[in-house]
Design an enzyme around this catalytic site. Structure first.
Site, PDB file in Angstrom:
ATOM      1  N   CYS A 154      -0.398   2.460  -4.415  1.00  0.00           N
ATOM      2  CA  CYS A 154      -1.227   3.646  -4.610  1.00  0.00           C
ATOM      3  C   CYS A 154      -0.429   4.879  -4.216  1.00  0.00           C
ATOM      4  O   CYS A 154       0.446   4.827  -3.354  1.00  0.00           O
ATOM      5  CB  CYS A 154      -2.497   3.558  -3.769  1.00  0.00           C
ATOM      6  N   HIS A 162       0.870  -1.169   0.000  1.00  0.00           N
ATOM      7  CA  HIS A 162       0.000   0.000   0.000  1.00  0.00           C
ATOM      8  C   HIS A 162       0.910   1.223   0.000  1.00  0.00           C
ATOM      9  O   HIS A 162       2.077   1.147   0.410  1.00  0.00           O
ATOM     10  CB  HIS A 162      -0.881   0.022   1.252  1.00  0.00           C
TER      11      HIS A 162
END
EC number: 3.4.22.57
Length: 377
Positions: A258, A210
């Site tokens: 991301c 992430h």
């Protein structure tokens, strides 16, 4: 006695099934010509007794490990070979075939082409060390499970795919998982200090986790207590001040994460926007900020899975879209294209936004030459 006989029957059934499975697998190897056997060798295997098939086959094996593995999976799971393929969404721009079947192998650069490019573009490309002398290293850091965020299901496929790709390109790959930001930084410093870099000609650093705009999330990350490895830390660790062994050598950073929460898509009209004022600056107003005789940060290229502030997409059953297409483009084009061209092929495969839009981005490019990987050389 009847009970004992009843209990033994399942074992005999399993033994029989196992023999049939292995026999079928070996016959598939031969039938599909995975091992490129001569007709005489094929006949020996077909004619061999069940218990002797494996021994006869081993005596005839050729260097066809990847195809053999796929035949094994298809036979063992009794599935159609196309059912495991990774395919692009139907609405994406026509681009590379993303099947991981028998066609998805790394295309090698013929030695003649390698010599030709080295001669024609001498001085324009990064030098490649002799395969027998070089010690290329690559690092993959992947976080899948987190304390306060959802798991990154499908990430195991990304690890497997990138590891196989980098090994095919001649790198010894180190994989690290389940790391906090502090752990990641520690791993980076240790990797940067590896002696093998002195006799290497390049390195790859792959990060999959992430992420937020400024960095990569560690396993303990939360909004209340951030656990983030800043991108700056990666560049600082491997710059010419801290990693002299990789000075003047390509340092390739791949990031699957991301970089924000935006979806990366927008409805626009066909009217062109107004042009912004061009930026100009007089040379008399420029001052030097450093006194080093070598550039502190040079020979880097970072390829991120999305533009700043936007999300990256991952298929929980097939892996990340970015990693999947990256691998495909390397397999197809690394033999004849330099690295930036390969990256552009990846970007082109995302050019037409689909239901889930993202656009991979090259950042902090400080490479002064073209980097050809010349797979097979």
């Amino acid at each position: 006695m009847a009970e004992d006989k009843h209990n033994k029957n399942p074992l005999k059934m399993l033994e029989s099934l196992g023999k049939e499975l292995i026999s079928g697998l070996l016959d598939d190897f031969v039938e599909k010509n995975v091992l490129k056997l001569e007709e005489e060798e094929k006949k020996k295997i077909y004619d061999a007794k069940l218990q002797d098939k494996a021994r006869v086959l081993v005596d005839s094996i050729r260097q066809k490990n990847q195809e053999a593995g796929q035949v094994f999976v298809q036979t063992f799971l009794n599935i159609d070979k196309n059912s495991t393929s990774i395919k692009a969404p139907e609405e994406t721009v026509a681009g590379p075939d993303e099947s991981v079947g028998s066609a998805a192998t790394l295309k090698l650069c013929p030695h003649e082409e390698f010599l030709k490019l080295c001669k024609e573009r001498a001085g324009e490309i990064y030098p490649i060390k002799e395969r027998k002398d070089r010690t290329r290293l690559a690092l993959i850091i992947c976080n899948t499970e987190f304390d306060h965020m959802p798991p990154r299901n499908g990430a195991a496929l990304d690890i497997l795919g990138m590891k196989q790709l980098l090994e095919g390109l001649g790198y010894t790959v180190e994989v690290e998982e389940k790391l906090t930001a502090r752990d990641m930084e520690s791993v980076l410093w240790k990797f940067a200090a590896r002696e093998e870099h002195k006799s290497s000609d390049s390195t790859f650093l792959v990060f999959m986790s992430h992420g937020i705009l400024d960095g990569i999330c560690g396993t303990m990350h939360s909004e209340e207590e951030p656990d983030v490895l800043p991108y700056d830390t990666i560049f600082r660790t491997f710059n010419n001040r801290n990693c002299l062994s990789l000075k003047d050598k390509p340092k390739v950073i791949i990031v699957q994460a991301c970089r924000g929460a935006n979806r990366g898509e927008l409805w626009v009209s066909d009217s062109p926007p107004a042009l912004a004022d061009s930026f100009s600056q007089s040379s008399e107003n420029l001052e030097e900020d450093a006194v080093y005789k070598t550039h502190v940060e040079k020979d880097f290229i970072a390829f991120c899975s999305s533009t700043p502030h936007n999300v990256s997409w991952r298929d929980i059953k097939k892996g990340s879209l970015f990693i999947t297409r990256l691998i495909t483009c390397f397999q197809k084009y690394a033999w004849c294209c330099h690295l930036e061209e390969v990256f552009r092929k990846v970007q082109q495969s995302f050019e037409k936004p689909n239901v889930k839009a993202q656009m991979p981005t090259v950042e902090r490019l400080s490479m002064t030459r073209y980097f050809y990987l010349f797979p097979g050389n």
